[in-house]
Design a protein around this motif. Structure first.
Motif, PDB file in Angstrom:
ATOM      1  N   VAL A 141     -22.377   1.854  -9.930  1.00  0.00           N
ATOM      2  CA  VAL A 141     -23.771   1.416  -9.781  1.00  0.00           C
ATOM      3  C   VAL A 141     -23.950   0.699  -8.447  1.00  0.00           C
ATOM      4  O   VAL A 141     -24.926   0.939  -7.725  1.00  0.00           O
ATOM      5  N   GLN A 142     -23.017  -0.158  -8.100  1.00  0.00           N
ATOM      6  CA  GLN A 142     -23.100  -0.883  -6.828  1.00  0.00           C
ATOM      7  C   GLN A 142     -23.026   0.076  -5.639  1.00  0.00           C
ATOM      8  O   GLN A 142     -23.729  -0.108  -4.647  1.00  0.00           O
ATOM      9  N   ASP A 143     -22.176   1.084  -5.736  1.00  0.00           N
ATOM     10  CA  ASP A 143     -22.091   2.084  -4.661  1.00  0.00           C
ATOM     11  C   ASP A 143     -23.416   2.818  -4.489  1.00  0.00           C
ATOM     12  O   ASP A 143     -23.883   3.033  -3.372  1.00  0.00           O
ATOM     13  N   GLU A 144     -24.028   3.203  -5.606  1.00  0.00           N
ATOM     14  CA  GLU A 144     -25.323   3.894  -5.532  1.00  0.00           C
ATOM     15  C   GLU A 144     -26.390   2.979  -4.955  1.00  0.00           C
ATOM     16  O   GLU A 144     -27.220   3.402  -4.149  1.00  0.00           O
ATOM     17  N   ARG A 145     -26.391   1.725  -5.352  1.00  0.00           N
ATOM     18  CA  ARG A 145     -27.365   0.772  -4.814  1.00  0.00           C
ATOM     19  C   ARG A 145     -27.157   0.573  -3.324  1.00  0.00           C
ATOM     20  O   ARG A 145     -28.114   0.467  -2.559  1.00  0.00           O
ATOM     21  N   TRP A 146     -25.901   0.500  -2.904  1.00  0.00           N
ATOM     22  CA  TRP A 146     -25.601   0.309  -1.489  1.00  0.00           C
ATOM     23  C   TRP A 146     -26.075   1.518  -0.678  1.00  0.00           C
ATOM     24  O   TRP A 146     -26.635   1.366   0.415  1.00  0.00           O
ATOM     25  N   GLN A 147     -25.856   2.712  -1.210  1.00  0.00           N
ATOM     26  CA  GLN A 147     -26.315   3.922  -0.528  1.00  0.00           C
ATOM     27  C   GLN A 147     -27.838   3.943  -0.435  1.00  0.00           C
ATOM     28  O   GLN A 147     -28.394   4.317   0.611  1.00  0.00           O
ATOM     29  N   ALA A 148     -28.518   3.549  -1.496  1.00  0.00           N
ATOM     30  CA  ALA A 148     -29.980   3.504  -1.478  1.00  0.00           C
ATOM     31  C   ALA A 148     -30.467   2.464  -0.474  1.00  0.00           C
ATOM     32  O   ALA A 148     -31.436   2.710   0.270  1.00  0.00           O
ATOM     33  N   LEU A 149     -29.809   1.326  -0.416  1.00  0.00           N
ATOM     34  CA  LEU A 149     -30.184   0.288   0.542  1.00  0.00           C
ATOM     35  C   LEU A 149     -29.967   0.770   1.974  1.00  0.00           C
ATOM     36  O   LEU A 149     -30.825   0.555   2.841  1.00  0.00           O
ATOM     37  N   SER A 150     -28.865   1.432   2.223  1.00  0.00           N
ATOM     38  CA  SER A 150     -28.595   1.976   3.560  1.00  0.00           C
ATOM     39  C   SER A 150     -29.648   3.003   3.946  1.00  0.00           C
ATOM     40  O   SER A 150     -30.123   3.013   5.088  1.00  0.00           O
ATOM     41  N   PHE A 151     -30.043   3.852   3.006  1.00  0.00           N
ATOM     42  CA  PHE A 151     -31.074   4.858   3.272  1.00  0.00           C
ATOM     43  C   PHE A 151     -32.391   4.183   3.628  1.00  0.00           C
ATOM     44  O   PHE A 151     -33.067   4.570   4.587  1.00  0.00           O
ATOM     45  N   ARG A 152     -32.760   3.165   2.883  1.00  0.00           N
ATOM     46  CA  ARG A 152     -34.006   2.456   3.166  1.00  0.00           C
ATOM     47  C   ARG A 152     -33.954   1.738   4.506  1.00  0.00           C
ATOM     48  O   ARG A 152     -34.940   1.732   5.251  1.00  0.00           O
ATOM     49  N   LEU A 153     -32.814   1.130   4.815  1.00  0.00           N
ATOM     50  CA  LEU A 153     -32.680   0.431   6.096  1.00  0.00           C
ATOM     51  C   LEU A 153     -32.770   1.402   7.270  1.00  0.00           C
ATOM     52  O   LEU A 153     -33.353   1.078   8.305  1.00  0.00           O
ATOM     53  N   GLU A 154     -32.201   2.589   7.125  1.00  0.00           N
ATOM     54  CA  GLU A 154     -32.312   3.591   8.183  1.00  0.00           C
ATOM     55  C   GLU A 154     -33.767   3.989   8.392  1.00  0.00           C
ATOM     56  O   GLU A 154     -34.218   4.168   9.523  1.00  0.00           O
ATOM     57  N   GLY A 155     -34.520   4.124   7.291  1.00  0.00           N
ATOM     58  CA  GLY A 155     -35.942   4.432   7.402  1.00  0.00           C
ATOM     59  C   GLY A 155     -36.714   3.329   8.101  1.00  0.00           C
ATOM     60  O   GLY A 155     -37.588   3.589   8.933  1.00  0.00           O
ATOM     61  N   ILE A 156     -36.381   2.086   7.780  1.00  0.00           N
ATOM     62  CA  ILE A 156     -37.048   0.953   8.416  1.00  0.00           C
ATOM     63  C   ILE A 156     -36.707   0.907   9.904  1.00  0.00           C
ATOM     64  O   ILE A 156     -37.587   0.662  10.745  1.00  0.00           O
ATOM     65  N   GLU A 157     -35.444   1.146  10.251  1.00  0.00           N
ATOM     66  CA  GLU A 157     -35.052   1.153  11.659  1.00  0.00           C
ATOM     67  C   GLU A 157     -35.784   2.249  12.423  1.00  0.00           C
ATOM     68  O   GLU A 157     -36.232   2.032  13.554  1.00  0.00           O
ATOM     69  N   THR A 158     -35.928   3.419  11.832  1.00  0.00           N
ATOM     70  CA  THR A 158     -36.658   4.509  12.473  1.00  0.00           C
ATOM     71  C   THR A 158     -38.113   4.122  12.689  1.00  0.00           C
ATOM     72  O   THR A 158     -38.671   4.362  13.772  1.00  0.00           O
ATOM     73  N   ALA A 159     -38.728   3.514  11.690  1.00  0.00           N
ATOM     74  CA  ALA A 159     -40.125   3.086  11.820  1.00  0.00           C
ATOM     75  C   ALA A 159     -40.276   2.024  12.904  1.00  0.00           C
ATOM     76  O   ALA A 159     -41.247   2.040  13.670  1.00  0.00           O
ATOM     77  N   LEU A 160     -39.325   1.101  12.987  1.00  0.00           N
ATOM     78  CA  LEU A 160     -39.371   0.076  14.026  1.00  0.00           C
ATOM     79  C   LEU A 160     -39.222   0.673  15.425  1.00  0.00           C
ATOM     80  O   LEU A 160     -39.879   0.233  16.373  1.00  0.00           O
ATOM     81  N   GLU A 161     -38.362   1.664  15.569  1.00  0.00           N
ATOM     82  CA  GLU A 161     -38.206   2.324  16.864  1.00  0.00           C
ATOM     83  C   GLU A 161     -39.504   3.016  17.274  1.00  0.00           C
ATOM     84  O   GLU A 161     -39.912   2.947  18.436  1.00  0.00           O
ATOM     85  N   ARG A 162     -40.159   3.676  16.320  1.00  0.00           N
ATOM     86  CA  ARG A 162     -41.444   4.323  16.619  1.00  0.00           C
ATOM     87  C   ARG A 162     -42.482   3.289  17.025  1.00  0.00           C
ATOM     88  O   ARG A 162     -43.239   3.495  17.977  1.00  0.00           O
TER      89      ARG A 162
END
Length: 81
Positions: free
Chosen positions: A29-50
């Protein structure tokens, strides 16, 4: 009781360690949560770059308008004199 004397599933007689199973489940469960958090953070970083690109484009646009007006004023002053 030998292995052949038992009937049914072998899992009925196999020892089961509930604590380790719970720990493994929590780790998954923690691994899945970490992967979901990483995915969301990558999306936020992309939005910030734009957003950063858009802000720089706006800054350069404002600077270019100010420079164009200044150059226009200089041309008008040199043409009138």
């Amino acid at each position: 009781m030998s292995e052949r004397d038992r009937s049914g599933s072998r899992y009925l007689y196999a020892p089961f360690d509930a604590a380790s199973a719970r720990i493994e489940a929590n780790e998954r469960v923690q691994d899945e949560r970490w992967q979901a958090l990483s995915f969301r953070l990558e999306g936020i970083e992309t939005a910030l770059e734009r957003l950063e690109r858009r802000l720089w484009l706006a800054v350069f646009g404002v600077v270019s308008v100010i420079l164009a007006q200044g150059i226009n004023e200089l041309i008008q002053l040199s043409g009138a004199g």
